[in-house]
Design an enzyme around this catalytic site. Sequence first.
Site, PDB file in Angstrom:
ATOM      1  N   PRO A   2       0.783  -1.218   0.000  1.00 62.19           N
ATOM      2  CA  PRO A   2       0.000   0.000   0.000  1.00 62.19           C
ATOM      3  C   PRO A   2       0.815   1.268   0.000  1.00 62.19           C
ATOM      4  O   PRO A   2       1.546   1.567   0.943  1.00 62.19           O
ATOM      5  CB  PRO A   2      -0.764  -0.107   1.314  1.00 62.19           C
ATOM      6  CG  PRO A   2       0.050  -1.049   2.167  1.00 62.19           C
ATOM      7  CD  PRO A   2       1.157  -1.574   1.360  1.00 62.19           C
ATOM      8  N   GLU A   3       0.656   2.023  -1.032  1.00 64.73           N
ATOM      9  CA  GLU A   3       1.108   3.406  -1.021  1.00 64.73           C
ATOM     10  C   GLU A   3      -0.150   4.263  -0.898  1.00 64.73           C
ATOM     11  O   GLU A   3      -1.237   3.731  -0.684  1.00 64.73           O
ATOM     12  CB  GLU A   3       1.893   3.726  -2.301  1.00 64.73           C
ATOM     13  CG  GLU A   3       3.090   2.779  -2.495  1.00 64.73           C
ATOM     14  CD  GLU A   3       3.905   3.084  -3.732  1.00 64.73           C
ATOM     15  OE1 GLU A   3       3.974   4.251  -4.143  1.00 64.73           O
ATOM     16  OE2 GLU A   3       4.471   2.138  -4.307  1.00 64.73           O
TER      17      GLU A   3
END
Length: 297
Positions: A2-3
């Site tokens: 996850p960014e």
Amino acid sequence: MPELPEVETVRRGLQPFMEGATILAVEQRRPDLRFPFPDRFAERLTGRRIEAVERRAKYLILHLDDGLGLISHLGMSGSYRIEQDDMSETPGDFKHERTKSAVHDHVVLQLGARDGTKRRIIYNDPRRFGFMLFAEPGELNAHPLIKGLGTEPTGNRLDGALLAKLFQNKAAPLKSALLDQRLIAGLGNIYVCEAMWRAELSPLRPAGSIAGENGAATEASERLAAAIRSVIADAIKAGGSSLKDYRQADGELGYFQHSFSVYDREGTPCPRAGCNGTVTRIVQSGRSTFYCPVCQL
DNA sequence: CGATCCACCTGTCGGC
DNA sequence: TGCCGACAGGTGGATC
């Protein structure tokens, strides 16, 4: 996983089920993730109503009705999923995924919506680089993990002038500066690579080289700001990128990975019209960088 | 202080 | 098949 775009996608998936709901019960299945859970973790959450689901950089923050903040980070492999209380999953079917990874279901929140519907929100994280911590009432912005965060790369605050000012006199590679959460908060390895490609800037050049005299904006810093904003906006629109088994909280796959120009595309032709370069992988600070050495200068 | 590097942990994939 | 090493979306903390 996850960014920023993935965390934002998760936030948007959870928000309709969480906001206004009451936490009926909390199951904490191990003493720690990356960090130990806070003292009285389950006890302090139980009975609270969730007033808002916010994102700051790559953090998800639940605002509870007693002022407590639950700060959650997904690390590299964390994910949330939603199940109806009758054990069926909503809205999609991902029994396969659940079977595969149930051993990594670390936290289960039983939620009761205002209309009486009960659901479970399950946090799964095989590598356990994620964590959950509390911010005491009124202390969220003073929290050590939050207070040093830089500018959000969405919206109008990030522009060429700001980037030039942030990066001026920095000898570190542009790649490193873009990953520094104290400067810009929320970019990770994928979107940094993609943004530098869109801006036609080399990951190897000193970060300060995009700034002009006295940290003035330049054509390069303007290009970079526009590239960051566009790649983040495009990725959020696509529901993030699904690598490995990342899914949105509703079980849908994100599909921005199909739009990668350079990330994980070593050896493929540079997709820029008229460029005859080849996407190349190098290692910077121990992490892969993908770029085109022909058009990124 | 700033800049660099490693550690944390599990899963997957490619090569032999 | 099986084994082994390389690598994976992040970042706090140690060290210089």
